[in-house]
Design a protein around this motif. Structure first.
Motif, PDB file in Angstrom:
ATOM      1  N   HIS A 193      55.981  64.888  45.484  1.00 47.67           N
ATOM      2  CA  HIS A 193      56.055  66.317  45.179  1.00 47.67           C
ATOM      3  C   HIS A 193      55.353  67.056  46.317  1.00 47.67           C
ATOM      4  O   HIS A 193      55.345  66.586  47.460  1.00 47.67           O
ATOM      5  N   ASP A 194      54.734  68.175  46.003  1.00 54.57           N
ATOM      6  CA  ASP A 194      54.168  69.053  47.029  1.00 54.57           C
ATOM      7  C   ASP A 194      53.108  68.378  47.895  1.00 54.57           C
ATOM      8  O   ASP A 194      52.986  68.687  49.089  1.00 54.57           O
ATOM      9  N   LEU A 195      52.347  67.448  47.324  1.00 55.70           N
ATOM     10  CA  LEU A 195      51.312  66.769  48.099  1.00 55.70           C
ATOM     11  C   LEU A 195      51.896  66.038  49.303  1.00 55.70           C
ATOM     12  O   LEU A 195      51.247  65.912  50.344  1.00 55.70           O
ATOM     13  N   SER A 196      53.128  65.559  49.175  1.00 58.65           N
ATOM     14  CA  SER A 196      53.794  64.885  50.295  1.00 58.65           C
ATOM     15  C   SER A 196      53.932  65.808  51.494  1.00 58.65           C
ATOM     16  O   SER A 196      53.661  65.413  52.631  1.00 58.65           O
ATOM     17  N   SER A 197      54.372  67.037  51.253  1.00 58.21           N
ATOM     18  CA  SER A 197      54.533  67.984  52.358  1.00 58.21           C
ATOM     19  C   SER A 197      53.194  68.321  52.994  1.00 58.21           C
ATOM     20  O   SER A 197      53.069  68.419  54.220  1.00 58.21           O
ATOM     21  N   ARG A 198      52.175  68.485  52.162  1.00 59.76           N
ATOM     22  CA  ARG A 198      50.854  68.821  52.696  1.00 59.76           C
ATOM     23  C   ARG A 198      50.280  67.672  53.522  1.00 59.76           C
ATOM     24  O   ARG A 198      49.526  67.910  54.474  1.00 59.76           O
ATOM     25  N   ALA A 199      50.659  66.434  53.170  1.00 60.10           N
ATOM     26  CA  ALA A 199      50.171  65.283  53.931  1.00 60.10           C
ATOM     27  C   ALA A 199      51.062  64.978  55.135  1.00 60.10           C
ATOM     28  O   ALA A 199      50.567  64.809  56.256  1.00 60.10           O
ATOM     29  N   TYR A 200      52.373  64.913  54.922  1.00 61.94           N
ATOM     30  CA  TYR A 200      53.295  64.533  55.996  1.00 61.94           C
ATOM     31  C   TYR A 200      53.499  65.650  57.018  1.00 61.94           C
ATOM     32  O   TYR A 200      53.369  65.426  58.224  1.00 61.94           O
ATOM     33  N   GLN A 201      53.855  66.836  56.538  1.00 61.58           N
ATOM     34  CA  GLN A 201      54.084  67.929  57.482  1.00 61.58           C
ATOM     35  C   GLN A 201      52.767  68.619  57.865  1.00 61.58           C
ATOM     36  O   GLN A 201      52.548  68.936  59.023  1.00 61.58           O
ATOM     37  N   GLY A 202      51.896  68.819  56.882  1.00 62.86           N
ATOM     38  CA  GLY A 202      50.620  69.454  57.190  1.00 62.86           C
ATOM     39  C   GLY A 202      49.710  68.585  58.023  1.00 62.86           C
ATOM     40  O   GLY A 202      49.101  69.048  58.991  1.00 62.86           O
ATOM     41  N   GLY A 203      49.623  67.289  57.672  1.00 57.51           N
ATOM     42  CA  GLY A 203      48.760  66.361  58.405  1.00 57.51           C
ATOM     43  C   GLY A 203      49.487  65.608  59.493  1.00 57.51           C
ATOM     44  O   GLY A 203      49.117  65.662  60.667  1.00 57.51           O
ATOM     45  N   THR A 220      48.728  61.220  58.410  1.00 59.92           N
ATOM     46  CA  THR A 220      49.223  61.508  57.064  1.00 59.92           C
ATOM     47  C   THR A 220      48.308  60.909  56.012  1.00 59.92           C
ATOM     48  O   THR A 220      47.945  61.575  55.025  1.00 59.92           O
ATOM     49  N   ARG A 221      47.905  59.644  56.209  1.00 61.44           N
ATOM     50  CA  ARG A 221      46.992  59.008  55.254  1.00 61.44           C
ATOM     51  C   ARG A 221      45.657  59.747  55.194  1.00 61.44           C
ATOM     52  O   ARG A 221      45.115  59.972  54.100  1.00 61.44           O
ATOM     53  N   ARG A 222      45.137  60.118  56.345  1.00 57.58           N
ATOM     54  CA  ARG A 222      43.861  60.818  56.388  1.00 57.58           C
ATOM     55  C   ARG A 222      43.945  62.137  55.608  1.00 57.58           C
ATOM     56  O   ARG A 222      43.031  62.493  54.853  1.00 57.58           O
ATOM     57  N   ARG A 223      45.061  62.839  55.764  1.00 62.44           N
ATOM     58  CA  ARG A 223      45.225  64.110  55.043  1.00 62.44           C
ATOM     59  C   ARG A 223      45.381  63.873  53.546  1.00 62.44           C
ATOM     60  O   ARG A 223      44.841  64.643  52.737  1.00 62.44           O
ATOM     61  N   TYR A 224      46.105  62.839  53.161  1.00 63.07           N
ATOM     62  CA  TYR A 224      46.225  62.489  51.743  1.00 63.07           C
ATOM     63  C   TYR A 224      44.832  62.321  51.122  1.00 63.07           C
ATOM     64  O   TYR A 224      44.547  62.851  50.045  1.00 63.07           O
TER      65      TYR A 224
END
Length: 206
Positions: A97-107, A166-170
């Motif tokens: 869901h939204d957390l994916s975008s915040r991690a993949y695209q954001g991070g 991405t992992r770090r942002r997650y």
């Protein structure tokens, strides 16, 4: 009574499909009606957008274009499937869901969280999961698992640094949100399933 929205998150190879099945079995044992969705996808239009995101192109796909496609697919899924299901009392298990975008695209894509927050507010408002299970795994192990499944898609072919970011942002996002629970996905399967069930039991005791 409205349903509940449970989301499974994680890098490639983290075991999201197995986690979804574990949550589904837990709901079945409790006699709770549920449906499963995936992102991007879940509706005919959103599935078409999924194909656009995943396939290789003979041009550079900008991080912003990728992000907008993700949210376009997401808002269709939320409006047409998730919200109606929850309103009717059906629980929803989401594969991303939204957390994916915040991690993949954001991070991973380094777009930063400010743009993501603005886009989330515009498309989803305050809507979000009741519970998110983030399956944390070393990117090297996860990608090795992903390769055994077959051909990698455009995002799965990214450089290793992308997945580390991405992992770090997650993990940063999980630490700041008490609805996100970290599951140590590198452990044996039975242990991972036990962590998931224990988290569900704490959230919704019998």
């Amino acid at each position: 009574m409205s349903g509940r929205f449970i989301v499974i998150e994680g890098l490639e190879g983290a075991g999201k499909s197995t986690a979804v099945a574990t949550v589904a079995q837990w709901l079945e044992k409790r006699g709770i009606a549920y449906t499963q969705v995936r992102e991007p996808g879940g509706t005919p239009f959103a599935e078409a957008l999924r194909d656009l995101v995943k396939q290789d192109w003979q041009e550079t796909i900008t991080a912003e274009a990728e992000l907008l496609l993700m949210y376009a697919a997401r808002v269709q899924l939320v409006a047409n499937i998730i919200r109606p299901a929850l309103a009717s009392g059906v629980w929803v298990i989401g594969d991303r869901h939204d957390l994916s975008s915040r991690a993949y695209q954001g991070g991973g894509r380094q777009l930063g969280d400010e743009k993501l927050q603005t886009l989330k507010s515009l498309t989803l408002g305050t809507f979000g999961p009741d519970l998110t299970l983030y399956l944390d795994i070393d990117p090297d192990i996860g990608l090795q698992r992903a390769r055994t499944r077959g051909t990698l898609d455009r995002i799965e072919k990214e450089a290793f640094d992308f997945f580390e970011r991405t992992r770090r942002r997650y993990l940063e996002l999980a630490a700041a949100d008490d609805t996100v629970h970290v599951i140590e996905a590198g452990r044996p399967l039975a242990d991972v399933q036990a962590q998931i069930i224990a988290t569900l039991e704490r959230a919704w005791p019998a």
